[in-house]
Write an enzyme that holds these catalytic residues in place. Structure first.
Site, short mmCIF file in Angstrom:
data_model
loop_
_atom_site.label_atom_id
_atom_site.label_comp_id
_atom_site.label_asym_id
_atom_site.label_seq_id
_atom_site.Cartn_x
_atom_site.Cartn_y
_atom_site.Cartn_z
N ASP A 458 0.83 -1.21 0.00
CA ASP A 458 0.00 0.00 0.00
C ASP A 458 0.86 1.26 0.00
O ASP A 458 2.07 1.22 0.28
CB ASP A 458 -0.91 -0.03 1.25
CG ASP A 458 -2.26 0.62 1.01
OD1 ASP A 458 -2.35 1.50 0.14
OD2 ASP A 458 -3.22 0.24 1.71
N ASP A 526 -10.99 1.71 -3.05
CA ASP A 526 -11.52 1.41 -1.72
C ASP A 526 -13.05 1.41 -1.74
O ASP A 526 -13.68 1.03 -0.75
CB ASP A 526 -11.03 2.46 -0.70
CG ASP A 526 -9.65 2.12 -0.17
OD1 ASP A 526 -9.20 0.97 -0.33
OD2 ASP A 526 -9.00 3.01 0.41
C1 GLA Z 1 -5.75 1.65 2.39
C2 GLA Z 1 -6.22 0.52 1.50
C3 GLA Z 1 -7.25 -0.31 2.22
C4 GLA Z 1 -6.66 -0.83 3.52
C5 GLA Z 1 -6.16 0.33 4.36
C6 GLA Z 1 -5.43 -0.17 5.57
O1 GLA Z 1 -6.75 2.60 2.57
O2 GLA Z 1 -6.72 1.00 0.29
O3 GLA Z 1 -7.66 -1.39 1.41
O4 GLA Z 1 -5.61 -1.71 3.23
O5 GLA Z 1 -5.28 1.17 3.62
O6 GLA Z 1 -4.96 0.85 6.38
#
Ligand code: GLA
Length: 706
Positions: A458, A526
């Site tokens: 990420d 997301d």
């Molecule tokens: C980001 C990702 C999510 C999740 C969060 C965790 O927002 O897009 O899918 O993994 O971080 O903190």
């Protein structure tokens, strides 16, 4: 295939349906000749023989015709290359580029044309690789001056300038967005001047995918007409400028960095290679262009794209930061019951990470949560018959972490200035060798510490204070960060060949051809609302294949986003358009829901090869909440899969049949659901009834050619 003209200075590159031609003129200018349908070498030579435009005051005859306009000389267009010599005390600065043609070489499907600027010692190589119908262009700058020559400052080195043929009007397609609303397709008429998209955020960004498409006279439709597309393979800041010149010529210039404030310093002996800026011509409309892009990525970009991606479970929406080994085990048991093949523990397993305020940087299991490390859970997940994955965000650090306390100087910052935080985190300066060494050591050790098969990588904030105290040329960290990220991923992949990687950046803010060459799939958004997703996926599919597009079925109501209530059917069919995953709290699902989920997962596994490796046809685009039905179709060999969705039925009207595409009109197709035999010609011309009713309905229809 690459052919060379009789004068040795004209080249014709051809793919299955398209050609690209260029020529070095007698005065050593590199001129664009052709990009479009396949032509012969004789055609290219006749284009090369056309006289140049008559000189006019206030116009530069080269403008709009060059392959790679440099700064300086008789040009007024946006330069692709802008250089200046570093200016040691008492010397004069030299700016711009004046080249002489040196030579060219053809090796297989790669053409290299080389130029030299004797005054500053620059060797410039322009590369053209033919991959199917995609032309991969890039530039290599080498400082060949003597050791005591001044360094060359690269203010900007774009990867390529693309030139379109003359048409009356052009329409521009782009994919714009923001967090939870990525890759939404928009089309507008091009007009005089420049349209600039990009990112000055250090990563690809939610705001635009590094891609544009242009069709002439607004004539292209989903399955007909000429479409030009360009996509940049870069995961840092970037810029694509589409310019319509005063005489109507259109050029597209793209490369790393958003501004022209200086990106790199090339010392004598040093070399710089730009990322690839890929271009594609298709005569098959937007759908034909997308299928060609997908085929290109599956064949040349995405690692092992012939291997289907497993159905995964991710715990993020179910558990947030409040995770424990026992609770993950409970989720894993449920996931295994519904047929999941890969179980991924998201954020919260490491360091003191019990909220987004602490722990980033400390990549060892949280001793309270995983007292014996990750291995016991990973082993249990394997015993349940699934692979095991974890979430990481290696380029970041929370000020509240062991790493930051030990190395506060490892983050991007300017001395004396505030260290700007987003989500309570700072960005590690990956351009530093000590940071690179730390991350390699930690991540390699992590992957050795437990049987980990999958890493979700990420990146949850943008660059702001991109300073590097002590470094004489700190601006270089923007591009150096991306190169270091690529090198780290490449090294980890090499050392751990069984481990797959997912690119995530707060959803889809790091989706581009550069990251795709070193990750196995990407987190699309997301936003897991199944209706919003249809539009996001529609945009995503303009460029990228279903094989990399991760999509999860989460809980209803969708408490993360909008409280929308939707059936499991609708959620599954929406997510089955890509790499299916589950992300709901399965411990709260009823026995009935789990049983239904199992049947959907089983169905997905059956259609998976067709979805992940087939040709995609977008039959009807999604139109939002109040729009009509939308549908897509995948074809692989004799197998056809249609996915269709209805947001809301109105006035009790039956939904119109959807006309299929890409079938053999003379063949018959048996519906695997009903046993009905349909004639190809009828499906193509009159369509297939979907039977969708009510609100948020969806269906999967499988057909097989008989
Ligand atoms: C980001 C990702 C999510 C999740 C969060 C965790 O927002 O897009 O899918 O993994 O971080 O903190």
């Amino acid at each position: 295939m690459i052919e060379i003209g009789a004068d040795g200075r004209t080249w014709l590159l051809s793919g299955p349906t398209s050609s690209y031609a260029l020529r070095v003129a007698d005065d050593d200018a590199l001129l664009h000749l052709h990009w479009g349908p396949r032509i012969t070498l004789a055609d290219a030579e006749s284009l090369a023989a056309e006289p140049p435009p008559a000189p006019r005051p206030f116009e530069a005859p080269l403008d709009g015709r060059e392959e790679y306009p440099v700064e300086g000389g008789p040009r007024f267009v946006r330069p692709a290359l802008s250089l200046r010599t570093e200016q040691p005390h008492g010397t004069d600065q030299i700016r711009g580029t004046e080249w002489r043609y040196r030579d060219a070489s053809v090796e297989g499907d790669l053409l290299e044309v080389r130029f030299r600027d004797e005054v500053v010692g620059l060797l410039l190589t322009l590369r053209y690789g033919m991959r199917g119908d995609v032309v991969e262009r890039s530039a290599v700058l080498a400082h060949e001056g003597p050791a005591d020559a001044p360094a060359l400052e690269v203010l900007r080195a774009d990867s390529a300038t693309w030139t379109l043929p003359r048409r009356d009007r052009w329409r521009l397609s782009q994919l714009h967005g923001r967090w939870a609303a990525e890759s939404r397709l928009t089309r507008s008429e091009l007009t005089y001047g420049e349209r600039v998209i990009g990112s000055r955020r250090g990563h690809t960004g939610h705001q635009h995918l590094p891609w544009v498409a242009l069709d002439a006279d607004g004539e292209a439709t989903e399955e007909r007409g000429e479409v030009y597309g360009c996509a940049l393979a870069w995961s840092g800041s970037w810029r694509i400028a589409v310019h319509e010149l005063p005489d109507g010529a259109v050029q597209i210039t793209g490369g790393t960095g958003h501004d022209d404030a200086g990106q790199d310093l090339l010392a004598p002996g040093a070399t710089l290679t730009t990322p690839v800026f890929a271009g594609l011509w298709s005569g098959g409309g937007f759908g034909g262009a997308s299928r060609a892009w997908h085929a290109y990525q599956r064949a040349y970009v995405v690692p092992e794209a012939d291997r289907d991606r497993p159905v995964l479970y991710n715990s993020w929406e179910a558990t947030g930061f409040g995770i424990s080994e026992e609770q993950q085990r409970a989720l894993a048991r449920r996931a295994a019951e519904v047929g999941v093949e890969l179980f991924v523990v998201d954020d919260g397993w490491f360091g003191s990470r019990t909220s987004d305020r602490a722990g980033l940087g400390d990549w060892t299991p949280n001793p309270d949560r995983f007292p014996s490390g990750l291995k016991p859970l990973a082993d249990d997940v394997h015993t349940l018959g699934m692979r095991f994955g974890i979430w990481v965000e290696p380029e970041m650090v929370n000020p509240d972490s062991e790493l930051y306390r030990a190395h506060p100087d490892w983050v991007q910052h300017f001395p004396g200035r505030t260290r700007t935080e987003f989500r309570n985190q700072l960005i590690l300066n990956l351009a530093r060798e000590d940071v690179q060494a730390y991350l390699w050591e930690r991540l390699d050790a992590l992957l050795n510490s437990a049987p980990i098969d999958y890493v979700k990588w990420d990146f949850n904030r943008c660059f702001t204070d991109a300073g590097w105290p002590g470094e004489p040329y700190p601006q270089k960290l923007w591009n150096a960060h991306v190169r270091a990220l690529y090198a780290l991923l490449d090294r980890l992949r090499d050392a751990h060949p069984g481990v797959a990687f997912e690119s995530c950046s707060g959803g889809g803010a790091r989706v581009d051809l550069g990251i795709m060459a070193r990750t196995d799939q990407v987190w699309t958004s997301d936003n897991t609302d199944p209706l919003d997703r249809l539009a996001i996926q529609h945009g995503f599919s303009q460029l990228h294949p279903a094989r990399v597009m991760a999509a999860w079925v989460t809980d209803s109501p969708n408490t993360q986003l909008n409280d929308r209530v939707s059936s499991l059917r609708f959620r599954f069919v929406s997510a089955m358009a890509g790499v299916l995953g589950l992300g709901g709290d399965l411990t709260e699902w009823s026995g009935e829901e789990l049983a239904e989920a199992r049947t959907w997962v089983d169905l997905y596994k059956e259609i998976r090869p067709v979805v992940q490796r087939g040709d995609l046809y977008r039959l009807r685009a999604p139109e939002g909440v109040t729009g009509g039905p939308s549908a897509i179709q995948y074809v692989l060999g004799d197998d056809v899969v249609v996915l269709a969705w209805l947001p809301a039925q109105q006035y009790g009207e039956a939904t119109a049949p959807v006309r299929l595409s890409g079938l053999d009109a003379l063949a018959s197709y048996e519906c695997r659901e009903t046993g009905t035999v349909h004639r190809g010609a009828v499906l193509l011309h009159h369509g297939l009834r979907t039977g969708l009713r009510g609100d948020l309905d969806a269906t999967v229809i499988r057909l097989r050619r008989i």
